[in-house]
Design a protein around this motif. Structure first.
Motif, PDB file in Angstrom:
ATOM      1  N   PRO A  58      33.085  48.609  42.868  1.00 60.22           N
ATOM      2  CA  PRO A  58      32.826  48.993  41.475  1.00 60.22           C
ATOM      3  C   PRO A  58      33.233  47.874  40.521  1.00 60.22           C
ATOM      4  O   PRO A  58      34.053  47.017  40.867  1.00 60.22           O
ATOM      5  CB  PRO A  58      33.708  50.238  41.288  1.00 60.22           C
ATOM      6  N   GLU A  59      32.651  47.893  39.325  1.00 61.53           N
ATOM      7  CA  GLU A  59      33.040  46.928  38.303  1.00 61.53           C
ATOM      8  C   GLU A  59      34.389  47.346  37.742  1.00 61.53           C
ATOM      9  O   GLU A  59      34.537  48.434  37.203  1.00 61.53           O
ATOM     10  CB  GLU A  59      31.989  46.887  37.184  1.00 61.53           C
ATOM     11  N   GLY A  60      35.376  46.482  37.873  1.00 57.18           N
ATOM     12  CA  GLY A  60      36.722  46.836  37.447  1.00 57.18           C
ATOM     13  C   GLY A  60      37.038  46.481  36.013  1.00 57.18           C
ATOM     14  O   GLY A  60      38.061  46.910  35.476  1.00 57.18           O
ATOM     15  N   HIS A  61      36.178  45.690  35.375  1.00 55.45           N
ATOM     16  CA  HIS A  61      36.474  45.230  34.016  1.00 55.45           C
ATOM     17  C   HIS A  61      35.177  45.208  33.217  1.00 55.45           C
ATOM     18  O   HIS A  61      34.248  44.476  33.554  1.00 55.45           O
ATOM     19  CB  HIS A  61      37.086  43.826  34.068  1.00 55.45           C
ATOM     20  N   LYS A  62      35.119  45.994  32.175  1.00 55.68           N
ATOM     21  CA  LYS A  62      33.912  46.011  31.362  1.00 55.68           C
ATOM     22  C   LYS A  62      33.756  44.695  30.609  1.00 55.68           C
ATOM     23  O   LYS A  62      34.748  44.114  30.148  1.00 55.68           O
ATOM     24  CB  LYS A  62      33.968  47.177  30.362  1.00 55.68           C
ATOM     25  N   ALA A 113      38.960  35.434  40.573  1.00 50.43           N
ATOM     26  CA  ALA A 113      38.609  36.844  40.387  1.00 50.43           C
ATOM     27  C   ALA A 113      39.474  37.766  41.233  1.00 50.43           C
ATOM     28  O   ALA A 113      39.809  38.876  40.803  1.00 50.43           O
ATOM     29  CB  ALA A 113      37.141  37.064  40.731  1.00 50.43           C
ATOM     30  N   SER A 114      39.844  37.346  42.430  1.00 51.51           N
ATOM     31  CA  SER A 114      40.626  38.226  43.300  1.00 51.51           C
ATOM     32  C   SER A 114      41.973  38.559  42.671  1.00 51.51           C
ATOM     33  O   SER A 114      42.445  39.701  42.754  1.00 51.51           O
ATOM     34  CB  SER A 114      40.821  37.584  44.679  1.00 51.51           C
ATOM     35  N   ILE A 115      42.607  37.582  42.015  1.00 54.02           N
ATOM     36  CA  ILE A 115      43.887  37.840  41.350  1.00 54.02           C
ATOM     37  C   ILE A 115      43.678  38.743  40.136  1.00 54.02           C
ATOM     38  O   ILE A 115      44.433  39.689  39.894  1.00 54.02           O
ATOM     39  CB  ILE A 115      44.549  36.515  40.915  1.00 54.02           C
ATOM     40  N   ALA A 116      42.627  38.456  39.361  1.00 48.50           N
ATOM     41  CA  ALA A 116      42.355  39.263  38.159  1.00 48.50           C
ATOM     42  C   ALA A 116      42.064  40.717  38.526  1.00 48.50           C
ATOM     43  O   ALA A 116      42.465  41.642  37.812  1.00 48.50           O
ATOM     44  CB  ALA A 116      41.180  38.665  37.385  1.00 48.50           C
ATOM     45  N   MET A 117      41.366  40.950  39.630  1.00 50.41           N
ATOM     46  CA  MET A 117      40.962  42.307  39.987  1.00 50.41           C
ATOM     47  C   MET A 117      42.110  43.156  40.522  1.00 50.41           C
ATOM     48  O   MET A 117      41.989  44.376  40.622  1.00 50.41           O
ATOM     49  CB  MET A 117      39.798  42.263  40.981  1.00 50.41           C
ATOM     50  N   VAL A 118      43.225  42.520  40.885  1.00 56.44           N
ATOM     51  CA  VAL A 118      44.405  43.314  41.245  1.00 56.44           C
ATOM     52  C   VAL A 118      44.822  44.167  40.056  1.00 56.44           C
ATOM     53  O   VAL A 118      45.146  45.357  40.187  1.00 56.44           O
ATOM     54  CB  VAL A 118      45.559  42.396  41.698  1.00 56.44           C
ATOM     55  N   ARG A 119      44.790  43.558  38.858  1.00 56.56           N
ATOM     56  CA  ARG A 119      45.140  44.300  37.641  1.00 56.56           C
ATOM     57  C   ARG A 119      44.085  45.352  37.312  1.00 56.56           C
ATOM     58  O   ARG A 119      44.388  46.364  36.684  1.00 56.56           O
ATOM     59  CB  ARG A 119      45.279  43.324  36.471  1.00 56.56           C
ATOM     60  N   ASP A 120      42.824  45.100  37.707  1.00 55.79           N
ATOM     61  CA  ASP A 120      41.750  46.041  37.389  1.00 55.79           C
ATOM     62  C   ASP A 120      41.865  47.338  38.185  1.00 55.79           C
ATOM     63  O   ASP A 120      41.636  48.429  37.656  1.00 55.79           O
ATOM     64  CB  ASP A 120      40.383  45.409  37.685  1.00 55.79           C
ATOM     65  N   LEU A 123      34.802  33.428  31.548  1.00 54.40           N
ATOM     66  CA  LEU A 123      33.564  34.074  32.007  1.00 54.40           C
ATOM     67  C   LEU A 123      33.847  35.444  32.617  1.00 54.40           C
ATOM     68  O   LEU A 123      33.092  36.402  32.398  1.00 54.40           O
ATOM     69  CB  LEU A 123      32.845  33.187  33.028  1.00 54.40           C
ATOM     70  N   LEU A 124      34.928  35.542  33.387  1.00 50.29           N
ATOM     71  CA  LEU A 124      35.272  36.812  34.022  1.00 50.29           C
ATOM     72  C   LEU A 124      35.686  37.859  32.996  1.00 50.29           C
ATOM     73  O   LEU A 124      35.504  39.060  33.212  1.00 50.29           O
ATOM     74  CB  LEU A 124      36.391  36.598  35.042  1.00 50.29           C
ATOM     75  N   ASP A 125      36.245  37.414  31.881  1.00 49.66           N
ATOM     76  CA  ASP A 125      36.596  38.352  30.814  1.00 49.66           C
ATOM     77  C   ASP A 125      35.375  38.718  29.970  1.00 49.66           C
ATOM     78  O   ASP A 125      35.223  39.870  29.551  1.00 49.66           O
ATOM     79  CB  ASP A 125      37.683  37.744  29.919  1.00 49.66           C
ATOM     80  N   ARG A 126      34.512  37.770  29.723  1.00 46.76           N
ATOM     81  CA  ARG A 126      33.359  38.004  28.845  1.00 46.76           C
ATOM     82  C   ARG A 126      32.286  38.848  29.528  1.00 46.76           C
ATOM     83  O   ARG A 126      31.703  39.763  28.926  1.00 46.76           O
ATOM     84  CB  ARG A 126      32.772  36.647  28.427  1.00 46.76           C
ATOM     85  N   PHE A 127      31.983  38.571  30.790  1.00 41.61           N
ATOM     86  CA  PHE A 127      30.849  39.208  31.465  1.00 41.61           C
ATOM     87  C   PHE A 127      31.247  40.237  32.513  1.00 41.61           C
ATOM     88  O   PHE A 127      30.383  40.763  33.224  1.00 41.61           O
ATOM     89  CB  PHE A 127      29.968  38.142  32.120  1.00 41.61           C
TER      90      PHE A 127
END
Length: 430
Positions: free
Chosen positions: A185-189, A117-124, A67-71
């Motif tokens: 901000p949105e970190g991942h489109k 999401a917190s771990i994923a957004m480190v990369r963002d 979901l975090l990747d898709r949306f």
């Protein structure tokens, strides 16, 4: 906002996200006795509110990744945190134990997105070369949570009752939700190419679980890690109901024992300079088994008082602090392209096993915590049995599944285990 301050704000917000579930797990532990009295049930029934939270946390791991990747990151975050806020208010208003158990499951389904999401957004938001540094800062937030959350909860329970804990959770997460909506901000489109169809997702998970290295270390590690969940769910019964300690004393004991788990996970970074992940995992799991069997034998004979119980639990949790990062590193080492799915599945097993096994705590009573100690031993022994049966097949890593030849793999495992040692305190509150 200056760049440096902007980075500080993002790290702080990601840190706040990463401790939502640890605080939701630990902060109300001192209130078990009060909740049980008001809802007219045994404290062992209230322990099921932890089990239901763990189950929700495990299931959420599997679903939020796609979901975090898709949306994108913000939409799933806003949905999940909104659900957490509503469920927290519902917990404060719960008229009976069954409703509280169900709402804790819903609360976990909502709150789980924050950790993922917190771990994923480190990369963002940060370049790859800074990821380890940023993650280390995040894990400082996480490591502190089991030290602070029970004490904060105890103060709130003493001042305003157990319902205040859930209401304060709702307010804090509501503030975090607003900060995300208006300042982050949105970190991942959004990526519409990500499939949300169950068929491809299930097929990939089945491929991962069939890998002997993953299966061996994921299952053995999850059974070892289940001891931590059993401790978290059973500690109020052992110390408050069994030894009749005050909520304040329990909060101090919980923090001291957490130091054993967290300290051992950090010691693992040093041990990896001289030993492989396989060696450390086998040794620590063997130590966990011996400690648990001694605990069971002495408890059956009536030998252990408060001091001995604290010492045995400290050693037991320290062993778990060593097994968890190494099991994670070894289970994930064969995967490159599908590392995210493998990580999600690993988290599902760790949380799911712990959740299901901790349900057995309901067999205990305030006068007899022996079933909890038996669970410590059974899970550790089963974990060691899985390792002994599967480690020969697990030693062979399929060449097509790894990005490096088999000879340097040990050093790769050590690097991942070192990083996992910092991450391992995530579920310690877990």
């Amino acid at each position: 906002m200056p760049a440096k301050r902007s980075n500080l704000f993002i790290i702080s917000l990601l840190g706040a996200l990463s401790v939502i579930s640890p605080f939701a797990i630990d902060m109300y532990l001192p209130a078990f006795e009060q909740i049980a009295t008001e809802l007219a049930v045994e404290p062992t029934v209230i322990a099921l509110t932890l089990s239901s939270y763990f189950i929700g946390l495990a299931l959420g791991q599997v679903f939020y990744g796609p979901l975090l990747d898709r949306f994108g990151r913000k939409r799933p975050l806003l949905f999940g945190l909104g659900l957490f806020v509503l469920a927290s208010i519902g917990c404060a208003l719960a008229p009976d134990a069954n409703t509280l158990i169900a709402l804790r499951f819903v609360q976990a389904i909502g709150g789980c997105v924050a950790q993922v999401a917190s771990i994923a957004m480190v990369r963002d938001f940060f370049p790859a070369k800074d990821s380890a540094k940023v993650l280390s800062r995040l894990f400082l937030f996480i490591a502190v949570s089991p030290l602070l959350a029970p004490s904060i909860g105890w103060v709130m329970v003493a001042a305003a009752g157990w319902k205040s804990v859930f209401l304060v959770m709702a307010v804090i997460v509501g503030v975090i939700l607003a900060l995300i909506q208006f300042l982050l901000p949105e970190g991942h489109k959004p990526d519409t190419s990500i499939s949300l169809k169950p068929g491809p997702i299930v097929a990939e998970y089945l491929t991962i679980i069939r890998h002997p290295r993953f299966a061996t270390y994921a299952f053995a590690g999850a059974l070892s890690f289940a001891g931590l969940f059993t401790y978290v769910a059973g500690s109020p019964i052992i110390f408050i109901s069994g030894f009749r300690l005050s909520e304040g004393t329990f909060s101090i004991i919980f923090a001291v024992l957490a130091v054993g788990f967290i300290g051992a996970s950090q010691l693992n970074v040093v041990l990896l300079r001289w030993a492989t992940s396989e060696t450390i995992f086998f040794s620590a799991l063997s130590g966990q088994v011996v400690t648990a069997l001694v605990f069971v034998a002495g408890a059956a004979a009536g030998w252990w008082g408060l001091g001995e119980t604290l010492a045995l639990l400290f050693v037991f949790l320290s062993c778990v602090g060593l097994t968890n990062p190494n099991a994670s590193a070894l289970a994930l080492s064969p995967f490159t392209k599908n590392a995210g799915s493998a990580s999600a599945l690993l988290g599902f097993f760790q949380l799911g096993f712990g959740a299901l096994i901790s349900v057995g705590i309901s067999a205990a009573t305030p006068q007899d915590s022996f079933p909890i100690i038996v669970i410590f031993a059974v899970t550790a022994v089963c974990g060691l049995a899985v390792l002994l049966v599967g480690r020969r097949a697990a030693a062979v890593v399929a060449p097509e599944a790894v990005s490096t030849p088999s000879e340097p793999q040990e050093s790769d495992d050590a690097q991942v285990a070192s990083e996992s040692s910092e991450e391992t305190s995530v579920v310690s509150s877990s």
